[in-house]
Design a protein around this motif. Structure first.
Motif, PDB file in Angstrom:
ATOM      1  N   ALA A 164       1.082  -1.104  -0.038  1.00  0.00           N
ATOM      2  CA  ALA A 164      -0.084   0.157  -0.086  1.00  0.00           C
ATOM      3  C   ALA A 164       0.830   1.269   0.147  1.00  0.00           C
ATOM      4  O   ALA A 164       0.361   2.354  -0.570  1.00  0.00           O
ATOM      5  N   GLU A 165       2.042   1.164   0.616  1.00  0.00           N
ATOM      6  CA  GLU A 165       2.889   2.371   0.724  1.00  0.00           C
ATOM      7  C   GLU A 165       3.210   3.016  -0.694  1.00  0.00           C
ATOM      8  O   GLU A 165       3.559   3.917  -0.816  1.00  0.00           O
ATOM      9  N   LYS A 166       3.322   2.248  -1.704  1.00  0.00           N
ATOM     10  CA  LYS A 166       3.562   2.692  -3.262  1.00  0.00           C
ATOM     11  C   LYS A 166       2.597   3.660  -3.587  1.00  0.00           C
ATOM     12  O   LYS A 166       2.532   4.088  -4.779  1.00  0.00           O
ATOM     13  N   LEU A 167       1.337   3.819  -2.926  1.00  0.00           N
ATOM     14  CA  LEU A 167       0.174   4.586  -3.742  1.00  0.00           C
ATOM     15  C   LEU A 167       0.292   5.789  -3.052  1.00  0.00           C
ATOM     16  O   LEU A 167       0.872   6.145  -2.052  1.00  0.00           O
ATOM     17  N   GLU A 168      -0.241   6.716  -3.893  1.00  0.00           N
ATOM     18  CA  GLU A 168      -0.440   8.107  -3.675  1.00  0.00           C
ATOM     19  C   GLU A 168      -1.664   8.117  -3.148  1.00  0.00           C
ATOM     20  O   GLU A 168      -2.442   7.370  -2.922  1.00  0.00           O
ATOM     21  N   GLU A 169      -1.805   9.310  -2.345  1.00  0.00           N
ATOM     22  CA  GLU A 169      -3.042   9.741  -1.598  1.00  0.00           C
ATOM     23  C   GLU A 169      -3.994  10.332  -2.680  1.00  0.00           C
ATOM     24  O   GLU A 169      -3.704  10.767  -3.480  1.00  0.00           O
ATOM     25  N   PRO A 170      -5.314   9.853  -2.407  1.00  0.00           N
ATOM     26  CA  PRO A 170      -5.947   9.597  -1.331  1.00  0.00           C
ATOM     27  C   PRO A 170      -5.874   7.945  -1.334  1.00  0.00           C
ATOM     28  O   PRO A 170      -6.521   7.377  -0.169  1.00  0.00           O
ATOM     29  N   TYR A 171      -5.532   7.368  -2.256  1.00  0.00           N
ATOM     30  CA  TYR A 171      -5.401   5.715  -2.352  1.00  0.00           C
ATOM     31  C   TYR A 171      -4.842   5.160  -1.269  1.00  0.00           C
ATOM     32  O   TYR A 171      -5.428   4.054  -0.917  1.00  0.00           O
ATOM     33  N   LYS A 172      -3.518   5.603  -0.855  1.00  0.00           N
ATOM     34  CA  LYS A 172      -2.930   4.923   0.090  1.00  0.00           C
ATOM     35  C   LYS A 172      -3.747   4.766   1.560  1.00  0.00           C
ATOM     36  O   LYS A 172      -3.712   3.869   2.022  1.00  0.00           O
ATOM     37  N   THR A 173      -4.348   5.830   1.874  1.00  0.00           N
ATOM     38  CA  THR A 173      -5.221   5.893   3.197  1.00  0.00           C
ATOM     39  C   THR A 173      -6.406   5.006   3.081  1.00  0.00           C
ATOM     40  O   THR A 173      -6.618   4.186   4.019  1.00  0.00           O
ATOM     41  N   ARG A 174      -7.088   4.937   1.949  1.00  0.00           N
ATOM     42  CA  ARG A 174      -8.076   4.007   1.585  1.00  0.00           C
ATOM     43  C   ARG A 174      -7.482   2.609   1.926  1.00  0.00           C
ATOM     44  O   ARG A 174      -8.320   1.710   2.194  1.00  0.00           O
ATOM     45  N   GLU A 175      -6.351   2.326   1.074  1.00  0.00           N
ATOM     46  CA  GLU A 175      -5.806   0.852   1.107  1.00  0.00           C
ATOM     47  C   GLU A 175      -5.724   0.449   2.659  1.00  0.00           C
ATOM     48  O   GLU A 175      -5.759  -0.736   2.891  1.00  0.00           O
ATOM     49  N   LEU A 176      -5.421   1.519   3.460  1.00  0.00           N
ATOM     50  CA  LEU A 176      -4.815   0.954   4.974  1.00  0.00           C
ATOM     51  C   LEU A 176      -6.104   1.168   5.832  1.00  0.00           C
ATOM     52  O   LEU A 176      -5.786   0.575   6.900  1.00  0.00           O
ATOM     53  N   THR A 177      -7.003   1.889   5.362  1.00  0.00           N
ATOM     54  CA  THR A 177      -8.216   2.022   6.315  1.00  0.00           C
ATOM     55  C   THR A 177      -8.589   0.364   6.682  1.00  0.00           C
ATOM     56  O   THR A 177      -9.060  -0.322   5.777  1.00  0.00           O
ATOM     57  N   PRO A 178      -9.118   0.252   7.938  1.00  0.00           N
ATOM     58  CA  PRO A 178      -9.761  -0.940   8.263  1.00  0.00           C
ATOM     59  C   PRO A 178     -10.957  -1.391   7.567  1.00  0.00           C
ATOM     60  O   PRO A 178     -11.655  -0.245   7.546  1.00  0.00           O
ATOM     61  N   ARG A 179     -11.429  -2.690   7.136  1.00  0.00           N
ATOM     62  CA  ARG A 179     -12.647  -2.943   6.585  1.00  0.00           C
ATOM     63  C   ARG A 179     -13.642  -2.816   7.592  1.00  0.00           C
ATOM     64  O   ARG A 179     -13.524  -2.961   8.794  1.00  0.00           O
ATOM     65  N   SER A 180     -15.116  -2.576   7.198  1.00  0.00           N
ATOM     66  CA  SER A 180     -16.082  -2.619   8.193  1.00  0.00           C
ATOM     67  C   SER A 180     -17.378  -2.905   7.260  1.00  0.00           C
ATOM     68  O   SER A 180     -17.521  -2.548   6.223  1.00  0.00           O
ATOM     69  N   ARG A 181     -18.355  -3.393   7.903  1.00  0.00           N
ATOM     70  CA  ARG A 181     -19.604  -3.604   7.384  1.00  0.00           C
ATOM     71  C   ARG A 181     -20.581  -3.284   8.405  1.00  0.00           C
ATOM     72  O   ARG A 181     -20.506  -3.104   9.689  1.00  0.00           O
ATOM     73  N   ASN A 182     -21.888  -3.106   7.962  1.00  0.00           N
ATOM     74  CA  ASN A 182     -23.162  -2.822   8.774  1.00  0.00           C
ATOM     75  C   ASN A 182     -23.244  -4.207   9.744  1.00  0.00           C
ATOM     76  O   ASN A 182     -23.204  -5.452   8.916  1.00  0.00           O
ATOM     77  N   PRO A 183     -23.855  -3.996  10.791  1.00  0.00           N
ATOM     78  CA  PRO A 183     -24.205  -5.206  11.653  1.00  0.00           C
ATOM     79  C   PRO A 183     -25.304  -5.845  10.972  1.00  0.00           C
ATOM     80  O   PRO A 183     -26.033  -5.197  10.304  1.00  0.00           O
ATOM     81  N   ILE A 184     -25.411  -7.077  11.481  1.00  0.00           N
ATOM     82  CA  ILE A 184     -26.535  -7.917  10.948  1.00  0.00           C
ATOM     83  C   ILE A 184     -27.843  -7.331  11.286  1.00  0.00           C
ATOM     84  O   ILE A 184     -28.703  -7.384  10.390  1.00  0.00           O
ATOM     85  N   ALA A 185     -28.118  -6.806  12.385  1.00  0.00           N
ATOM     86  CA  ALA A 185     -29.316  -6.402  12.757  1.00  0.00           C
ATOM     87  C   ALA A 185     -29.801  -5.308  12.060  1.00  0.00           C
ATOM     88  O   ALA A 185     -30.938  -4.846  12.114  1.00  0.00           O
ATOM     89  N   THR A 186     -28.750  -4.725  11.370  1.00  0.00           N
ATOM     90  CA  THR A 186     -29.340  -3.331  10.479  1.00  0.00           C
ATOM     91  C   THR A 186     -29.695  -3.946   9.132  1.00  0.00           C
ATOM     92  O   THR A 186     -30.268  -2.920   8.216  1.00  0.00           O
ATOM     93  N   ILE A 187     -29.051  -4.969   8.430  1.00  0.00           N
ATOM     94  CA  ILE A 187     -29.491  -5.335   7.139  1.00  0.00           C
ATOM     95  C   ILE A 187     -30.291  -6.603   7.303  1.00  0.00           C
ATOM     96  O   ILE A 187     -30.832  -7.151   5.999  1.00  0.00           O
ATOM     97  N   ALA A 188     -30.743  -7.316   8.122  1.00  0.00           N
ATOM     98  CA  ALA A 188     -31.550  -8.500   8.291  1.00  0.00           C
ATOM     99  C   ALA A 188     -32.549  -8.343   9.203  1.00  0.00           C
ATOM    100  O   ALA A 188     -32.466  -7.776  10.539  1.00  0.00           O
ATOM    101  N   ALA A 189     -33.688  -8.675   9.246  1.00  0.00           N
ATOM    102  CA  ALA A 189     -34.814  -8.817   9.949  1.00  0.00           C
ATOM    103  C   ALA A 189     -35.570 -10.275   9.827  1.00  0.00           C
ATOM    104  O   ALA A 189     -35.924 -10.662   8.767  1.00  0.00           O
ATOM    105  N   HIS A 190     -36.087 -10.678  11.074  1.00  0.00           N
ATOM    106  CA  HIS A 190     -36.654 -11.730  11.131  1.00  0.00           C
ATOM    107  C   HIS A 190     -38.132 -11.600  10.790  1.00  0.00           C
ATOM    108  O   HIS A 190     -38.663 -10.753  11.634  1.00  0.00           O
ATOM    109  N   LEU A 191     -38.679 -12.125  10.060  1.00  0.00           N
ATOM    110  CA  LEU A 191     -40.257 -12.011   9.658  1.00  0.00           C
ATOM    111  C   LEU A 191     -40.796 -13.026  10.606  1.00  0.00           C
ATOM    112  O   LEU A 191     -40.893 -14.513  10.317  1.00  0.00           O
ATOM    113  N   ASP A 192     -42.098 -12.467  11.359  1.00  0.00           N
ATOM    114  CA  ASP A 192     -42.729 -13.391  12.145  1.00  0.00           C
ATOM    115  C   ASP A 192     -44.170 -14.109  11.453  1.00  0.00           C
ATOM    116  O   ASP A 192     -44.491 -13.167  10.534  1.00  0.00           O
TER     117      ASP A 192
END
Length: 192
Positions: A164-192
């Motif tokens: 990642a160090e070979k990238l210019e900004e803003p790409y370098k920061t994007r490459e090094l930023t930790p991954r994240s996703r929405n929690p299950i509760a925000t994307i899935a719902a149990h239908l009763d």
């Protein structure tokens, strides 16, 4: 040293999925034709309604005129790093079957499924992919000489990961930023 970003998941997701991410830093190592064909074939085994397979892949290897043509269709924000990919693959959706002219209302879903199979196969072979929606669809259609019933959906940069160090900004920061996703509760719902 290359950056590998393994997802921290709430549940025991398989490693192949946890390890898949979209890097921007690609090495100078070329992808062999055999490797690329294996990756592309994996896409063909994705689910599709009645086995219609409403997709095509148009690819070009780095150092070829075709690669330069696909690269030129990319948005200015993608070109600086995508130029280092070993291959560019345009995913093409087929809106209606050529023989019956029957519309396929789910072709985009099917192209997405084929793309996911392609990306997982690539990762299994230590090839990383970065999907891009930032490209000129009209220009890509012209470059690929697509018929009226087909449209470009995305362009994927494929290659072996690099530091990642070979990238210019803003790409370098994007490459090094930790991954994240929405929690299950925000994307899935149990239908009763």
């Amino acid at each position: 040293m290359s950056s590998i970003k393994i997802a921290t998941t709430q549940n025991e997701v398989i490693d192949l999925i946890k390890n898949r991410w979209s890097p921007r830093s690609f090495s100078a190592k070329d992808i062999s034709q055999a490797t690329l064909e294996t990756i592309l074939e994996a896409g063909t085994w994705a689910p599709s309604a009645n086995n219609s397979q409403p997709w095509r892949f148009i690819y070009a290897l780095r150092g070829t005129a075709g690669f330069d043509k696909l690269l030129a269709t990319l948005a200015p924000g993608n070109q600086p790093w995508a130029k280092n990919a070993a291959a560019l693959v345009a995913t093409i959706g087929i809106r209606e079957t050529p023989d019956t002219q029957q519309k396929n209302h789910y072709y985009m879903h099917d192209v997405g499924m084929a793309t996911s199979y392609l990306l997982l196969q690539a990762l299994e072979m230590e090839v990383y992919g970065h999907i891009m929606a930032g490209f000129n669809k009209q220009q890509a259609s012209e470059v690929a000489a697509l018929p009226a019933n087909e449209e470009p959906v995305s362009i994927i940069a494929l290659g072996y990961i690099d530091d990642a160090e070979k990238l210019e900004e803003p790409y370098k920061t994007r490459e090094l930023t930790p991954r994240s996703r929405n929690p299950i509760a925000t994307i899935a719902a149990h239908l009763d």
